[in-house]
Design an enzyme around this catalytic site. Structure first.
Site, mmCIF file in Angstrom:
data_model
loop_
_atom_site.group_PDB
_atom_site.id
_atom_site.type_symbol
_atom_site.label_atom_id
_atom_site.label_comp_id
_atom_site.label_asym_id
_atom_site.label_seq_id
_atom_site.Cartn_x
_atom_site.Cartn_y
_atom_site.Cartn_z
ATOM 1 N N TRP A 179 0.669 -1.179 0.035
ATOM 2 C CA TRP A 179 -0.132 -0.126 0.051
ATOM 3 C C TRP A 179 0.752 1.179 0.042
ATOM 4 C CZ3 TRP A 179 -4.652 0.302 -1.990
ATOM 5 C CH2 TRP A 179 -5.284 -0.692 -1.815
ATOM 6 N N ASP B 230 -1.010 7.004 6.423
ATOM 7 C CA ASP B 230 -2.177 6.207 5.777
ATOM 8 C C ASP B 230 -2.377 5.097 6.876
ATOM 9 O OD1 ASP B 230 -3.852 4.639 4.524
ATOM 10 O OD2 ASP B 230 -2.713 4.162 2.772
ATOM 11 N N LYS C 115 -12.499 -0.232 6.737
ATOM 12 C CA LYS C 115 -11.899 -1.288 7.369
ATOM 13 C C LYS C 115 -12.425 -1.121 8.900
ATOM 14 C CE LYS C 115 -9.075 -1.551 3.690
ATOM 15 N NZ LYS C 115 -8.208 -1.059 2.717
HETATM 16 C C1 LIG Z 1 -7.797 -0.433 1.731
HETATM 17 C C2 LIG Z 1 -6.478 0.482 1.590
HETATM 18 C C3 LIG Z 1 -6.314 1.530 0.887
HETATM 19 C C4 LIG Z 1 -7.437 1.827 -0.092
HETATM 20 O O1 LIG Z 1 -8.499 2.504 0.175
HETATM 21 P P1 LIG Z 1 -9.625 2.549 -1.130
HETATM 22 O O2 LIG Z 1 -10.674 3.018 -0.330
HETATM 23 O O3 LIG Z 1 -9.937 1.018 -1.667
HETATM 24 O O4 LIG Z 1 -8.965 3.362 -2.244
HETATM 25 C C5 LIG Z 1 -5.388 2.434 1.032
HETATM 26 N N1 LIG Z 1 -4.438 2.120 1.892
HETATM 27 C C6 LIG Z 1 -4.507 1.086 2.914
HETATM 28 C C7 LIG Z 1 -3.431 1.010 3.901
HETATM 29 C C8 LIG Z 1 -5.739 0.326 2.655
HETATM 30 O O5 LIG Z 1 -5.545 -0.715 3.584
#
Ligand SMILES: *Cc1c(COP(=O)(O)O)cnc(C)c1O
Length: 359
Positions: free
Chosen positions: A101, A171, A195
């Site tokens: 990611w 992030d 999540k």
């Molecule tokens: C799921 C995730 C993303 C992407 O999220 P989207 O809403 O699908 O764009 C980005 N960074 C991390 C760490 C993630 O787990």
């Protein structure tokens, strides 16, 4: 039979939240309509928005030095939005590559700003010490430093914070609200909601107000932090139903005792699963103990020819979405806040039984 959903995202929501949403589906707050059918500028929705912000501030202990934004576009939306807002002429953004990611965030950022990537995936000592921020060779000057404290796919979590004069951007899509953090150690935290917060599409941004004066690059107005802060996330119509569900998740989390309390449960859940895997000759996880994610537990069967049988039988047992990410294979159990400890116990029981049958 109880069903437990181990999907990495969109992920399980607390059952109590879904039941409340169901109860309110045709009549929210006695209005006789669903919350998604009313104006985002109505007094009722504004009250919801304000309460949700207060709840999130309380849960994470966010000071008035930060703006809290409810934006569109999920996690990847922020991959583009961060550089567009934080770009500084003749400075480089630094991206720490600790997994799939964070590398994705770097690839997107390059479209909008000068960015360099520092690879910290070089596991020379077999102990993952490369992931410790104190070992990162960060340049003195940077427009900002971006990293991902929980690599959802790799199952890696970085618990230490980064110390640097440049703004620190994190992030936290897959570990926000899962453990206590000191928000003051960060300048910008973002998270796609699906999540640990609510439905996909929504993104939460916690940004230091002093950063809002940065010019950045040309950008779409809906992705302009300063404008969104000024308009209280209502420059355009926000994703109101997702916001409502996020607000309910915040209330639910407060009722669980807040982040400190859920962190203890998360520690216990993760320990149960990792201990079982470590004590088995049949399954394995290869991440060093200090960097194992509490939210995403990838594991492999030593005999990969049994993968399909494992997935089919686990599904039959009510344990859903255990297939690993296509880029790393194997299995993955995502065990976010909404996963009760009973779900981990059911998974461990199943894994034990499967092992006995196939060993
Ligand atoms: C799921 C995730 C993303 C992407 O999220 P989207 O809403 O699908 O764009 C980005 N960074 C991390 C760490 C993630 O787990």
């Amino acid at each position: 039979m109880s069903v437990y959903n181990f999907c990495a995202g969109p992920a399980s929501l607390p059952k109590e939240v879904l039941e409340k949403a169901q109860k309110e589906f045709l009549d929210w707050q006695g209005l006789g309509v669903n919350v998604m059918e009313i104006s985002h500028r109505s007094a009722e929705f504004i009250a919801l928005a304000e309460q949700s912000e207060r709840d999130l501030r309380e849960l994470m202990n966010i000071s008035d030095d930060y703006a809290v934004l409810f934006m569109h576009g999920g996690g990847r939306g922020q991959f583009a939005t961060v550089p567009q807002n934080l770009h500084v002429e003749n400075k480089q953004a630094v991206y720490i590559n600790s997994g799939i990611w964070s590398d994705g965030a770097f690839n997107e950022a390059q479209k909008f700003t000068q960015a360099i990537e520092i690879n910290v995936r070089n596991d020379a000592d077999g102990k993952f010490n490369c992931l410790k921020p104190e070992h990162w060779a960060l340049p003195q000057d940077a427009s900002y430093i971006h990293y991902c404290p929980n690599e959802t796919i790799d199952g890696i979590e970085i618990f230490d914070t980064v110390k640097h004069d440049a703004p620190i951007v994190a992030d936290m899509s897959s570990n926000i609200l899962s453990r206590e953090i000191d928000v003051n150690q960060f300048d910008l935290i973002y998270a796609g909601a699906q999540k640990n917060i609510g439905p996909s599409g929504l993104a939460i941004v916690i940004v230091k107000k002093s950063l809002l004066s940065r010019q950045g690059t040309q950008k779409a107005s809906i992705f302009d932090y300063a404008l969104e802060a000024k308009k209280e996330s209502m420059y355009n119509t926000p994703p109101t139903y997702s916001w409502y569900l996020a607000a309910e998740v915040f209330k639910w989390l407060k009722a669980q005792g807040g982040v400190a309390a859920i962190e203890q449960v998360n520690i216990e859940k993760a320990a149960l699963l990792y201990d079982f895997i470590d004590n088995s000759q049949f399954y394995k996880n290869t991440v060093a103990n200090d960097f194992r994610s509490r939210m995403n537990v990838p594991f492999w069967l030593n005999d990969e020819s049994l993968n399909q049988a494992f997935l089919a039988q686990s599904k039959q047992a009510g344990l859903l979405a255990l297939e690993g990410h296509r880029m790393v294979g194997g299995m993955r159990a995502s065990i976010y806040n909404a996963m009760p400890i009973e779900g981990i116990k059911a998974l461990v029981d199943f894994m034990h039984k499967f092992e006995k049958e196939h060993n």
